[in-house]
Design a protein around this motif. Structure first.
Motif, short mmCIF file in Angstrom:
data_model
loop_
_atom_site.label_atom_id
_atom_site.label_comp_id
_atom_site.label_asym_id
_atom_site.label_seq_id
_atom_site.Cartn_x
_atom_site.Cartn_y
_atom_site.Cartn_z
N GLY A 261 -3.36 2.32 5.14
CA GLY A 261 -3.67 3.65 4.96
C GLY A 261 -2.77 4.88 4.63
N TYR A 262 -2.71 5.89 5.09
CA TYR A 262 -1.81 6.97 4.66
C TYR A 262 -0.79 7.38 5.42
N ALA A 263 -0.22 6.32 6.43
CA ALA A 263 1.11 6.55 6.92
C ALA A 263 2.31 7.06 6.24
N ARG A 264 3.00 7.83 6.71
CA ARG A 264 3.89 8.65 6.10
C ARG A 264 3.69 9.03 4.88
N LEU A 265 2.54 9.67 4.86
CA LEU A 265 1.92 10.52 3.74
C LEU A 265 1.77 9.66 2.52
N ASN A 266 1.44 8.48 2.57
CA ASN A 266 1.07 7.30 1.77
C ASN A 266 2.35 6.85 1.28
N LYS A 267 3.50 7.01 1.94
CA LYS A 267 4.91 6.44 1.27
C LYS A 267 4.94 5.24 1.79
N LEU A 268 4.35 4.81 2.77
CA LEU A 268 4.75 3.50 3.27
C LEU A 268 3.39 2.37 1.95
N ARG A 269 2.58 2.95 1.83
CA ARG A 269 1.80 2.15 0.68
C ARG A 269 2.38 2.13 -0.47
N ARG A 270 2.83 3.14 -0.87
CA ARG A 270 3.57 3.17 -2.17
C ARG A 270 4.79 2.30 -2.21
N ASP A 271 5.63 2.10 -1.16
CA ASP A 271 6.78 1.36 -1.20
C ASP A 271 6.36 -0.04 -1.32
N LYS A 272 5.30 -0.39 -0.39
CA LYS A 272 4.65 -1.90 -0.31
C LYS A 272 4.21 -2.30 -1.90
N VAL A 273 3.76 -1.32 -2.55
CA VAL A 273 3.20 -1.67 -3.91
C VAL A 273 4.52 -2.02 -4.82
N ALA A 274 5.66 -1.19 -4.49
CA ALA A 274 6.90 -1.35 -5.41
C ALA A 274 7.34 -2.74 -4.92
N GLU A 275 7.36 -2.83 -3.55
CA GLU A 275 7.72 -4.73 -3.30
C GLU A 275 6.96 -5.81 -3.75
N VAL A 276 5.73 -5.42 -3.86
CA VAL A 276 4.92 -6.32 -4.61
C VAL A 276 5.38 -6.59 -6.03
N ALA B 293 8.17 -5.78 -7.37
CA ALA B 293 9.50 -6.40 -7.29
C ALA B 293 9.54 -8.06 -7.09
N LYS B 294 8.48 -8.64 -6.49
CA LYS B 294 8.31 -10.20 -6.20
C LYS B 294 7.61 -10.57 -7.51
N GLY B 295 7.20 -9.83 -8.42
CA GLY B 295 6.72 -10.34 -9.67
C GLY B 295 5.25 -10.45 -9.47
N TYR B 296 4.59 -10.06 -8.72
CA TYR B 296 3.15 -10.02 -8.64
C TYR B 296 2.14 -9.10 -9.34
N GLN B 297 0.96 -9.38 -9.66
CA GLN B 297 0.10 -8.20 -10.49
C GLN B 297 -0.32 -7.54 -9.07
N VAL B 298 -0.60 -6.19 -9.20
CA VAL B 298 -1.27 -5.34 -8.36
C VAL B 298 -2.77 -5.47 -8.53
N SER B 299 -3.47 -5.64 -7.65
CA SER B 299 -4.84 -5.76 -7.80
C SER B 299 -5.50 -4.36 -7.70
N HIS B 300 -6.78 -4.02 -7.85
CA HIS B 300 -7.46 -2.89 -7.32
C HIS B 300 -8.83 -3.03 -7.14
N TYR B 301 -9.50 -2.03 -6.50
CA TYR B 301 -10.82 -2.07 -6.32
C TYR B 301 -11.85 -0.74 -6.55
N VAL B 302 -12.81 -1.05 -7.52
CA VAL B 302 -13.56 0.05 -7.45
C VAL B 302 -15.09 -0.28 -7.10
N SER B 303 -15.97 0.45 -6.42
CA SER B 303 -17.15 0.02 -5.98
C SER B 303 -18.03 -0.10 -7.11
N THR B 304 -18.99 -1.18 -7.18
CA THR B 304 -19.93 -1.10 -8.06
C THR B 304 -20.98 0.01 -7.83
N ARG B 305 -20.87 0.63 -6.59
CA ARG B 305 -21.87 1.92 -6.47
C ARG B 305 -21.13 3.09 -6.46
#
Length: 220
Positions: A70-85, A87-99
């Motif tokens: 969610g938006y913990a630490r004003l979204n900075k926790l989510r941002r930091d985890k994306v950076a970790e992902v 850094a480990k060499g993973y592709q970051v996914s996404h989701y956009v609803s068909t609706r």
């Protein structure tokens, strides 16, 4: 298409796994969290893998990761985890609803989580790692900065700029041409008619409880 591992084990992660599976048709293989925050070995029939061990179970060449925080630490926790992902060499996914309503000029970005009944008009630009909960209107020629969380039923009028790492609460309304600075918190029900500087907090008053109790009401 690569399988997806969802980073997180809370309600947002549960929803992400549901949407990715039942709307996007993706194969969600597991959840992952930091070992210290693991809820147990299994969640909704899928293994919960410690983040520290993820490469051994789901290597980067066969797996995408979606960070469902969610938006913990004003979204900075989510941002930091994306950076970790990354850094480990993973592709970051996404989701956009068909609706969700989008047009030909809209291109999803990494770790966007855009739920049903969002209307994204032409010439809108939305940054990476943005969450749009259900039922928002994002007006034409608007820009939503990266790492932002917009709750439900927000109206962003045309030509608006929302800076990075903002939180906008339910039923907020932003008039056309307004610029909202970085790291702002816009409370539920806010009405924004002029520019807002960086780090601003807007918190409208809640409706007061009537001094008349419900059992004394005669016309309801």
């Amino acid at each position: 298409m690569r399988n997806v591992v969802v980073f997180g084990a809370g309600m947002t992660a549960e929803l992400a796994a549901f949407y990715l599976t039942h709307d996007a048709g993706r194969a969600v293989s597991a959840f992952t969290v930091d070992a210290a925050h693991s809820p147990g070995p299994v969640l909704h029939g899928r293994p919960v893998v410690p983040w520290e061990e993820i490469e051994g179970c789901f290597p980067p060449d066969t797996t995408e990761i979606f960070v469902a925080i969610g938006y913990a630490r004003l979204n900075k926790l989510r941002r930091d985890k994306v950076a970790e992902v990354r850094a480990k060499g993973y592709q970051v996914s996404h989701y956009v609803s068909t609706r969700a309503t989008t047009f030909v000029d809209f291109t999803p970005a990494a770790n966007q989580f855009i739920l049903e009944n969002n209307t994204i008009q032409p010439f809108v630009r939305i940054g990476e790692n943005v969450t749009l909960w259900s039922g928002n209107h994002i007006g034409h020629h608007s820009t939503i900065g990266e790492d932002t969380f917009i709750a439900s039923h927000v109206v962003v009028s045309g030509g608006v700029t929302v800076g990075p790492r903002c939180f906008i609460g339910v039923n907020a309304t932003i008039r056309d041409g307004v610029t909202i600075g970085a790291d702002c918190v816009i409370g539920a029900g806010s009405l924004i008619l002029s520019d807002i500087p960086d780090n601003a907090v807007l918190s409208p008053s809640a409706t007061e409880i009537s001094k008349v109790p419900s059992f004394r009401l005669r016309r309801i």
